[in-house]
Design an enzyme around this catalytic site. Sequence first.
Site, short mmCIF file in Angstrom:
data_model
loop_
_atom_site.label_atom_id
_atom_site.label_comp_id
_atom_site.label_asym_id
_atom_site.label_seq_id
_atom_site.Cartn_x
_atom_site.Cartn_y
_atom_site.Cartn_z
CB CYS B 78 -29.00 38.38 79.24
SG CYS B 78 -27.87 39.62 78.92
CB ILE B 79 -23.24 36.83 78.69
CG1 ILE B 79 -22.11 36.74 79.39
CG2 ILE B 79 -23.44 37.95 77.73
CD1 ILE B 79 -20.99 36.04 78.57
#
Lengths: 116, 130
Positions: B78-79
């Site tokens: 997840c960024i």
Amino acid sequence: MKLLFIQSAAPHGSISAQEGLDALLMGSAFSECSVLFTNEGVLQLIQNQAPDELGTKNFSLTFGALRDYGVSQIFCRQSSMQRYGLNASDCVIDVEVVNDDVIRQLLNEHDKVHNF
Amino acid sequence: MKFSIVVYGAPYSSEGCLSALKFAESVITNGHEIVRVFFYQDGVYTANVLIAPPQDEIDISQAWGQFGIDHDIELIACIASCLRRGILDETEASRYEKRSDNLRAGFTISGLGQLIDASLNADRVVTFGA
């Protein structure tokens, strides 16, 4: 497809609650979502939190936007609320306080569950 | 059956990260399909190529990366979780003017939508907590 997000972490002891809320908001953009606050997770909903002095973000304000995101089913586990001496009126948003039988139904009627 | 796997636990700090890998290997061994593995929260530390464990311990990051490459399975970190925790690919390192990137080969940094998509497109979502 119905998704249930379970929030069981205290609000500022870890980032779990905040990142769980982020996931819930994202989920609501794609699917029908409900959220259940249980265990220490019910503490996320307490009004007038002031975590600024901790240096953490007061993300409890974001709960107010849940209905705008289409998350209309917001549940709190009754026994957890009792444990922390909370009533629905203590919460930043309208919640439905439910017992464990209802929670069992919720788990059955949702297709996927995401725990935070 | 189609599985999506979600990992919240950091390697070494949480057993969940390694259990998730063992589970993923079993899914493939038993002829099922993995839609995607999504690393969220402290789980994104798994993608840190700089992890250098003692020689007599498993390199969990390396093992995950190799698993993704060997079986052509998407490993998404997840960024938002990555940026908070200093896991950067070349693009993000450049965007935030950091001196280096550290994303292991086999992993991809992408958005939370990938978690929801993985959830909607799998028969089962199995989460490995912190």
